[in-house]
Scaffold this motif. Structure first.
Motif, PDB file in Angstrom:
ATOM      1  N   LYS A  52      -2.034   4.608  -4.084  1.00 44.82           N
ATOM      2  CA  LYS A  52      -3.163   3.684  -3.999  1.00 44.82           C
ATOM      3  C   LYS A  52      -4.174   4.176  -2.961  1.00 44.82           C
ATOM      4  O   LYS A  52      -5.375   4.068  -3.169  1.00 44.82           O
ATOM      5  CB  LYS A  52      -2.707   2.277  -3.664  1.00 44.82           C
ATOM      6  CG  LYS A  52      -3.862   1.278  -3.707  1.00 44.82           C
ATOM      7  CD  LYS A  52      -3.392  -0.141  -3.556  1.00 44.82           C
ATOM      8  CE  LYS A  52      -3.291  -0.771  -4.918  1.00 44.82           C
ATOM      9  NZ  LYS A  52      -3.052  -2.234  -4.826  1.00 44.82           N
ATOM     10  N   ALA A  53      -3.694   4.729  -1.868  1.00 46.87           N
ATOM     11  CA  ALA A  53      -4.601   5.275  -0.852  1.00 46.87           C
ATOM     12  C   ALA A  53      -5.468   6.379  -1.463  1.00 46.87           C
ATOM     13  O   ALA A  53      -6.685   6.410  -1.255  1.00 46.87           O
ATOM     14  CB  ALA A  53      -3.805   5.807   0.332  1.00 46.87           C
ATOM     15  N   LEU A  84      -6.783   0.405   5.109  1.00 49.91           N
ATOM     16  CA  LEU A  84      -6.828   0.560   3.659  1.00 49.91           C
ATOM     17  C   LEU A  84      -6.903  -0.786   2.954  1.00 49.91           C
ATOM     18  O   LEU A  84      -7.638  -0.937   1.975  1.00 49.91           O
ATOM     19  CB  LEU A  84      -5.614   1.352   3.170  1.00 49.91           C
ATOM     20  CG  LEU A  84      -5.583   2.831   3.563  1.00 49.91           C
ATOM     21  CD1 LEU A  84      -4.226   3.434   3.241  1.00 49.91           C
ATOM     22  CD2 LEU A  84      -6.700   3.597   2.864  1.00 49.91           C
ATOM     23  N   VAL A  85      -6.165  -1.749   3.438  1.00 51.15           N
ATOM     24  CA  VAL A  85      -6.187  -3.084   2.840  1.00 51.15           C
ATOM     25  C   VAL A  85      -7.587  -3.686   2.965  1.00 51.15           C
ATOM     26  O   VAL A  85      -8.105  -4.290   2.020  1.00 51.15           O
ATOM     27  CB  VAL A  85      -5.113  -3.993   3.480  1.00 51.15           C
ATOM     28  CG1 VAL A  85      -5.320  -5.450   3.126  1.00 51.15           C
ATOM     29  CG2 VAL A  85      -3.728  -3.541   3.056  1.00 51.15           C
ATOM     30  N   GLU A 116      -9.838  -1.859   0.497  1.00 49.12           N
ATOM     31  CA  GLU A 116      -9.535  -2.291  -0.871  1.00 49.12           C
ATOM     32  C   GLU A 116     -10.119  -3.677  -1.148  1.00 49.12           C
ATOM     33  O   GLU A 116     -10.636  -3.938  -2.240  1.00 49.12           O
ATOM     34  CB  GLU A 116      -8.033  -2.298  -1.116  1.00 49.12           C
ATOM     35  CG  GLU A 116      -7.665  -2.694  -2.534  1.00 49.12           C
ATOM     36  CD  GLU A 116      -6.183  -2.780  -2.779  1.00 49.12           C
ATOM     37  OE1 GLU A 116      -5.810  -2.913  -3.963  1.00 49.12           O
ATOM     38  OE2 GLU A 116      -5.393  -2.731  -1.822  1.00 49.12           O
ATOM     39  N   ARG A 168      -2.586   1.333   7.163  1.00 50.62           N
ATOM     40  CA  ARG A 168      -2.394   0.340   6.104  1.00 50.62           C
ATOM     41  C   ARG A 168      -3.404  -0.801   6.243  1.00 50.62           C
ATOM     42  O   ARG A 168      -4.027  -1.224   5.265  1.00 50.62           O
ATOM     43  CB  ARG A 168      -0.970  -0.214   6.129  1.00 50.62           C
ATOM     44  CG  ARG A 168      -0.690  -1.217   5.020  1.00 50.62           C
ATOM     45  CD  ARG A 168       0.769  -1.633   4.970  1.00 50.62           C
ATOM     46  NE  ARG A 168       1.567  -0.515   4.448  1.00 50.62           N
ATOM     47  CZ  ARG A 168       2.394   0.233   5.190  1.00 50.62           C
ATOM     48  NH1 ARG A 168       2.572  -0.019   6.463  1.00 50.62           N
ATOM     49  NH2 ARG A 168       3.071   1.223   4.649  1.00 50.62           N
ATOM     50  N   MET A 199       0.856  -1.172   0.000  1.00 51.13           N
ATOM     51  CA  MET A 199       0.000   0.000   0.000  1.00 51.13           C
ATOM     52  C   MET A 199       0.900   1.232   0.000  1.00 51.13           C
ATOM     53  O   MET A 199       1.827   1.327   0.786  1.00 51.13           O
ATOM     54  CB  MET A 199      -0.893  -0.025   1.231  1.00 51.13           C
ATOM     55  CG  MET A 199      -1.883   1.099   1.321  1.00 51.13           C
ATOM     56  SD  MET A 199      -3.145   1.150   0.032  1.00 51.13           S
ATOM     57  CE  MET A 199      -3.961  -0.407   0.273  1.00 51.13           C
TER      58      MET A 199
END
Length: 71
Positions: A5-6, A49-50, A53, A46, A1
């Motif tokens: 991408k964020a 966010l993962v 996603e 992170r 990440m």
């Protein structure tokens, strides 16, 4: 990440930095600093966010590929 991408995730969701920050549980200034690469993404952010996603539809990959080119 990474910061790109964020930012792409936020754009894909159509959220402001403030709304996205609330979703993640951080200050809007943190999102701003990450997107400008002035702050590293912590393990906490992170992980959030993962998870976000992973819940996005498959067309996010195409969106992100185009986003990287235009950024």
């Amino acid at each position: 990440m990474n910061s790109s991408k964020a930012k792409a995730i936020r754009y894909f969701l159509g959220e402001s930095q403030a709304k996205f920050a609330r979703r993640i549980g951080v200050a809007a200034s943190t999102i701003c600093a990450i997107e400008k690469e002035k702050r590293d993404i912590t393990d906490y952010i992170r992980a959030k966010l993962v998870r976000i996603e992973a819940e996005l539809p498959d067309d996010f990959k195409n969106f992100y590929d185009h986003f990287k080119i235009s950024s």
